[in-house]
Design an enzyme around this catalytic site. Structure first.
Site, short mmCIF file in Angstrom:
data_model
loop_
_atom_site.label_atom_id
_atom_site.label_comp_id
_atom_site.label_asym_id
_atom_site.label_seq_id
_atom_site.Cartn_x
_atom_site.Cartn_y
_atom_site.Cartn_z
N HIS A 1 56.49 76.51 74.83
CA HIS A 1 57.07 76.08 73.57
C HIS A 1 57.60 74.67 73.72
CE1 HIS A 1 59.34 76.20 69.84
NE2 HIS A 1 60.38 75.71 70.50
N GLU B 1 25.79 68.31 48.54
CA GLU B 1 25.40 69.47 49.35
C GLU B 1 24.58 70.42 48.48
OE1 GLU B 1 25.62 70.66 52.60
OE2 GLU B 1 24.43 72.21 51.62
N GLY C 1 24.03 66.03 52.36
CA GLY C 1 24.32 67.08 53.34
C GLY C 1 25.79 67.06 53.74
#
Ligand code: FAD
Length: 478
Positions: free
Chosen positions: A451, A211, A188
């Site tokens: 910023h 998977e 998975g």
């Protein structure tokens, strides 16, 4: 002790304990029944999320990420570490302490809010009566004017890969190893498989993820998933899609995993294996047949859009019901149900629930993917911005990934935001907030961002929706 309450909650995970606290805040008398016991056999609130999910996995992801950065990235900063050693039991002790401390915190919140915490397994009987079987098998019965079912979910087991001690484990077992396997297989490559695979890869294991689906992270935006897969493979996570596991066999300590893909049947030899193929709702035996609780497909408790079950005064929330299996989704449902019981008109906005995968870099999104919009026939515009063009990301040595903003072509309302990059889990909150307020991409484009920050990449992506990102090279106009 009273046996009659305004509300009885069954389950003290992030859905149930939050519902219980909110009920208490609203002046309702509440009991919360939970059967989780820690390794020492003591009652432990917090459910899967705290005891075997979100928190322990993030604790280990943080520790393993630090280890990986010290081995690799620090050199780019001009730092050289002569020797670094790994103490996996120490890592586990830290993780266990975090879980214990947070569990004590929930118990303290129960006390301070007057929530009665009842230890044992709850079962719904007719007329909102709840039978509780304590760990010592003694029984007691309580009644609620309302009952909230929040028993969560458990890992799905695979008949072809039965759990076996420390060698073949589910997600809970993989959070408790005290040594690093040389070769690790993961069945998975979903959220849990990727996160746990990342932990052990960073600590030195050779990790292969099998998977079954053809596409990687089918729930995520395709462009983001494709870019992420490339990065994960470069990190050494060997992700194999369309790989369906047929059987496992213990060959003298080596686990031999047989799987099939388009080219035929193959064998993968590993030292340990994690089965991470999803979770199922804990609804079996939750109510007696006489109670008449209606279950839907897959054993999920059937509920309406406000989490009301077919039984008057009985609600169900969290992993036990439809929708994404996410802690914050369950908590929000808990709050909304508590408030509706108290007569308020609250509702969950299921359109703005963020999803996060805590890999490196992180993946986070909210709203629709491009594929979903195309399928729904929605005309949309897209703006993208790469972290490689972000000053802060470069300074952080975190230039991988991008931000993508999707907005309605006519109204410009933001329909989806998808992020692959450092701190995507934190950045996505800005997009959730924007969507919650029905913002347009222009609203965000006109907002001032500090910023240098990673958030500027989100700002630039909203500017890019109308083709005016500043730090993005465009073909020269003549
Ligand atoms: P649970 O957390 O499962 O809690 C249910 C509780 O009810 C448990 O304590 C259980 O023992 C108890 N119970 C069950 N039956 C009874 C009964 N009959 N009587 C009394 N008690 C009962 N989600 C995120 O949002 N972010 C993440 O980063 C994240 N990471 C995860 C990592 C892993 C490894 C795993 C496995 C899951 C992760 N999840 C994450 C998912 C998250 O843990 C679940 O969505 C969440 O815990 C669901 O909350 P819940 O309250 O519905 O159920």
């Amino acid at each position: 002790m009273s046996t009659d309450y305004d509300v009885v909650v069954i389950g003290a995970g992030p859905a149930g304990y939050v519902a219980a606290i909110r009920c208490a805040q609203l002046g309702l008398s509440v009991a919360c029944v939970d059967d989780w016991l820690d390794a020492a056999g003591h009652p432990a609130p917090g459910g899967t999320c705290l005891n075997a999910g979100c928190i322990p996995s993030k604790a280990l992801l943080e520790s393993s990420e630090l280890y990986a950065r010290m081995q690799g990235e620090v050199a780019a900063h001009g730092l050289h570490i002569e020797a670094i050693s790994l103490d996996v039991p120490g890592m586990m002790t830290r993780k266990d302490r975090i879980v214990r401390d947070l569990g004590s915190g929930i118990a303290a919140l129960f006390r301070s809010n007057g929530v009665e915490w009842l230890h044992g397994r709850g079962q719904l009987l007719p007329n909102r009566q709840v039978h509780i079987t304590a760990p010592d098998e003694t029984g007691q019965q309580v009644t609620g004017r309302h009952v909230i079912l929040a028993t969560g979910s458990a890992p799905i087991e695979l008949a072809c890969a039965p759990l076996q001690g420390e060698r073949i484990v589910d997600s809970t077992g993989a959070l408790n190893w005290s040594t690093v396997p040389a070769r690790l297989g993961v069945i998975g490559a979903g959220v849990v498989g990727l996160e746990l695979g990342s932990v052990w890869r960073r600590l030195g294991a050779a990790v292969t993820l099998l998977e079954a689906q053809d596409s990687f992270l089918s729930m995520a935006d395709r462009q983001i998933a494709t870019a992420a897969l490339k990065l994960f493979r470069a990190q050494g996570l060997d992700v194999r899609t369309s790989a369906r596991v047929l059987s496992t066999r213990d060959d003298d300590g080596t686990i031999r995993v047989s799987y099939q893909d388009a080219e035929g049947v193959h064998e993968l030899a590993v030292d340990r294996l994690i089965v991470a193929v999803g979770r199922r709702p804990c609804s079996e035996g939750l109510a007696t047949a006489e109670a008449g609780l209606l279950l839907g497909e897959g054993g999920f408790v059937h509920v309406d859009e406000h989490c009301a079950t077919n039984l008057p005064g009985v609600f169900a929330i969290g992993d036990l019901v439809r929708g994404p299996m996410l802690a914050h989704k369950g908590s929000e449902e808990g709050i909304v149900v508590a408030e509706r019981i108290a007569g308020q008109r609250s509702a969950v906005n299921y359109e703005a629930i963020p999803s996060v995968i805590y890999t490196h870099p992180e993946i986070a999104w909210v709203g629709r993917t491009e594929a979903e919009l195309r399928q729904a026939g929605v005309d949309y515009r897209s703006g993208q911005f790469p972290f490689a063009a972000s000053g802060r990301a470069r300074a952080m040595e975190a230039a991988e990934g991008m931000v993508k903003v999707l907005s309605d072509a006519r109204s410009d309302r933001i329909l989806g935001v998808h992020i692959l990059g450092a701190q995507a889990s934190e950045l996505i909150a800005q997009a959730v907030l924007a969507m919650e307020f029905g913002a347009s991409s222009e609203d965000m484009a006109r907002t001032v961002f500090a910023h240098p920050t990673l958030s500027e990449a989100l700002h630039e992506a909203t500017l890019a929706v109308s083709g005016r990102a500043i730090h993005l090279a465009v073909p020269r106009r003549h």
